[in-house]
Design a protein around this motif. Structure first.
Motif, mmCIF file in Angstrom:
data_model
loop_
_atom_site.group_PDB
_atom_site.id
_atom_site.type_symbol
_atom_site.label_atom_id
_atom_site.label_comp_id
_atom_site.label_asym_id
_atom_site.label_seq_id
_atom_site.Cartn_x
_atom_site.Cartn_y
_atom_site.Cartn_z
ATOM 1 N N ASP A 124 0.834 -1.211 0.000
ATOM 2 C CA ASP A 124 0.000 0.000 0.000
ATOM 3 C C ASP A 124 0.863 1.253 0.000
ATOM 4 O OD1 ASP A 124 -2.232 -1.605 0.021
ATOM 5 O OD2 ASP A 124 -2.554 -1.453 2.186
ATOM 6 N N LEU A 125 1.949 1.215 0.794
ATOM 7 C CA LEU A 125 2.835 2.376 0.853
ATOM 8 C C LEU A 125 3.491 2.618 -0.504
ATOM 9 C CD1 LEU A 125 4.348 4.581 2.414
ATOM 10 C CD2 LEU A 125 6.031 2.843 3.077
ATOM 11 N N ALA A 126 3.946 1.530 -1.142
ATOM 12 C CA ALA A 126 4.595 1.670 -2.445
ATOM 13 C C ALA A 126 3.636 2.249 -3.475
ATOM 14 C CB ALA A 126 5.125 0.313 -2.903
ATOM 15 N N HIS A 127 2.428 1.714 -3.507
ATOM 16 C CA HIS A 127 1.446 2.229 -4.469
ATOM 17 C C HIS A 127 1.064 3.666 -4.152
ATOM 18 C CE1 HIS A 127 0.871 -1.395 -6.759
ATOM 19 N NE2 HIS A 127 0.711 -2.098 -5.656
ATOM 20 N N THR A 131 1.990 7.905 -7.166
ATOM 21 C CA THR A 131 1.378 9.132 -7.687
ATOM 22 C C THR A 131 2.235 10.362 -7.406
ATOM 23 O OG1 THR A 131 -0.843 8.199 -7.514
ATOM 24 C CG2 THR A 131 -0.664 10.602 -7.627
ATOM 25 N N PRO A 132 2.697 10.564 -6.134
ATOM 26 C CA PRO A 132 3.582 11.726 -5.905
ATOM 27 C C PRO A 132 4.852 11.689 -6.747
ATOM 28 C CG PRO A 132 2.779 10.847 -3.819
ATOM 29 C CD PRO A 132 2.364 9.876 -4.881
ATOM 30 N N GLN A 165 14.680 2.481 -4.035
ATOM 31 C CA GLN A 165 14.550 2.153 -2.617
ATOM 32 C C GLN A 165 13.217 1.453 -2.341
ATOM 33 O OE1 GLN A 165 16.553 2.403 0.006
ATOM 34 N NE2 GLN A 165 18.278 3.244 -1.134
ATOM 35 N N ILE A 166 12.171 1.901 -3.009
ATOM 36 C CA ILE A 166 10.862 1.252 -2.857
ATOM 37 C C ILE A 166 10.933 -0.184 -3.345
ATOM 38 C CG2 ILE A 166 8.479 1.227 -3.699
ATOM 39 C CD1 ILE A 166 8.635 4.313 -3.750
ATOM 40 N N ASP A 167 11.538 -0.377 -4.507
ATOM 41 C CA ASP A 167 11.677 -1.734 -5.046
ATOM 42 C C ASP A 167 12.492 -2.621 -4.106
ATOM 43 O OD1 ASP A 167 10.239 -0.990 -7.251
ATOM 44 O OD2 ASP A 167 12.007 -0.613 -8.516
ATOM 45 N N LEU A 170 10.376 -3.488 -1.007
ATOM 46 C CA LEU A 170 9.302 -4.393 -1.402
ATOM 47 C C LEU A 170 9.831 -5.810 -1.619
ATOM 48 C CD1 LEU A 170 7.025 -2.369 -3.855
ATOM 49 C CD2 LEU A 170 6.421 -3.273 -1.608
ATOM 50 N N ALA A 171 11.015 -5.912 -2.216
ATOM 51 C CA ALA A 171 11.624 -7.230 -2.427
ATOM 52 C C ALA A 171 11.889 -7.914 -1.098
ATOM 53 C CB ALA A 171 12.916 -7.092 -3.225
#
Length: 330
Positions: A124-127, A131-132, A165-167, A170-171
């Motif tokens: 949810d945080l990644a998604h 948008t930003p 960093q998000i990827d 998430l991994a």
């Protein structure tokens, strides 16, 4: 279905053993000439009585041994859960042991639920950040359009770092969830061959050749997505530095499967091998990539209780040695 009470089985076995031991002791003492004179009697038993007493002792021993067998079964089941073969502690146990097994399974269920919630929140945080980041990318284009190319490039660089960093996180979150789902096996050859063919096409202009030596029976005890992530990063990194060829080999060492990726590039200085395993560290700023690839491989491997190390390759470049829990496909 629960087994007979552990305490009852052990007490019954101990009682039979004691009776048999007592009878044999009495027969032995009765046959002693000194005791016979004191008692003015002959041996109260016979050979048949001695055999019966010995049988009682043997049956008592079997009862105690059988009574303790659920403990060995529980140890084996826990080992299977620890290795990722089973998801839960199965089997039937005595009344004294079954509550412990039920609590262990409840704990495993709760752990799965918590991991699933954590992964969902990370997703949810990644998604939510997409948008930003898209807005910032659009603003960078607007800034570039009015002639501020340097400022736009700086914004794009920071956007790219945030996305990577998000990827990365998430991994890690996905791998933590995957390790909580035991019993999964993935063919290493199938995963590696698909990635190798894609990379050969991407580097076709350089004539890159990726040689595979992976037995079809070797499998990784984990999720396909995690194996693809690790192999993809290792092969991609090797292709970026290799001059013309990369080799991937796979072998079994006990309960571990060892994947080795070699390249014929310039290699890595021994002093830098440990440093570049850290997040975001790169050996050469001119080379493509974010410096997160090897850190992702290390973190995913450690979640599965595996490891990765860097060595000198016989091909002249670098060797990445990845050790993971593995099984053979039937």
């Amino acid at each position: 279905m629960r087994l007979v009470s552990l305490k009852a089985r052990i007490l019954f076995g101990a009682t039979l053993w004691t009776i048999g031991h007592f009878v044999i002791t009495v027969i032995f003492l009765a046959k002693s000439s000194f005791v016979a004179r004191l008692l003015h009697s002959t041996a109260p038993g016979s050979a048949a009585t001695a055999v019966l007493a010995g049988l009682c002792m043997y049956v008592g021993y079997l009862q105690v041994r059988r009574g303790m067998s659920p403990i060995d079964q529980l140890r084996n089941r826990l080992a299977a859960v620890h290795k990722g073969v089973d998801a839960r502690v199965g089997g039937a146990y005595p009344a004294e042991v079954q509550p412990v097994v039920d609590e262990l399974n409840a704990l495993l269920d709760e752990r799965e639920r918590r991991v699933a919630r954590a992964v969902a929140k990370a997703g949810d945080l990644a998604h939510g950040l997409k948008t930003p980041l898209a807005v910032l990318a659009h603003e960078a284009q607007q800034v570039r359009a009015v002639g501020h190319g340097r400022l736009a490039a700086g914004i794009d660089q920071q956007i790219d770092r945030m996305r990577r960093q998000i990827d990365y996180h998430l991994a890690r979150a996905r791998s933590a969830a995957s390790s909580a789902s035991p019993g999964v096996r993935v063919s290493i050859a199938a995963s590696a061959e698909g990635i190798a063919r894609v990379l050969e096409r991407l580097h076709s202009g350089r004539g890159m050749l990726i040689v595979m030596d992976t037995p079809a029976s070797h499998a990784f005890s984990g999720q396909r997505e995690d194996l693809d992530e690790m192999l993809g990063n290792l092969l991609d990194n090797a292709c970026k530095w290799a001059r013309s060829s990369v080799k991937l080999t796979c072998s079994k060492e006990g309960e571990q499967v060892v994947i080795v990726v070699d390249d014929d590039g310039p290699g890595i200085e021994p002093s830098m091998r440990e440093a570049i395993m850290q997040r975001g560290v790169r050996t050469d700023e001119a080379a493509p990539g974010s410096g997160l690839g090897l850190a992702i491989v290390r973190d995913i491997a450690e979640i599965y209780r595996g490891s990765i190390s860097l060595e000198a390759s016989p091909m002249g470049g670098a060797r990445a040695r990845l050790s993971l829990p593995g099984q053979d496909l039937v």
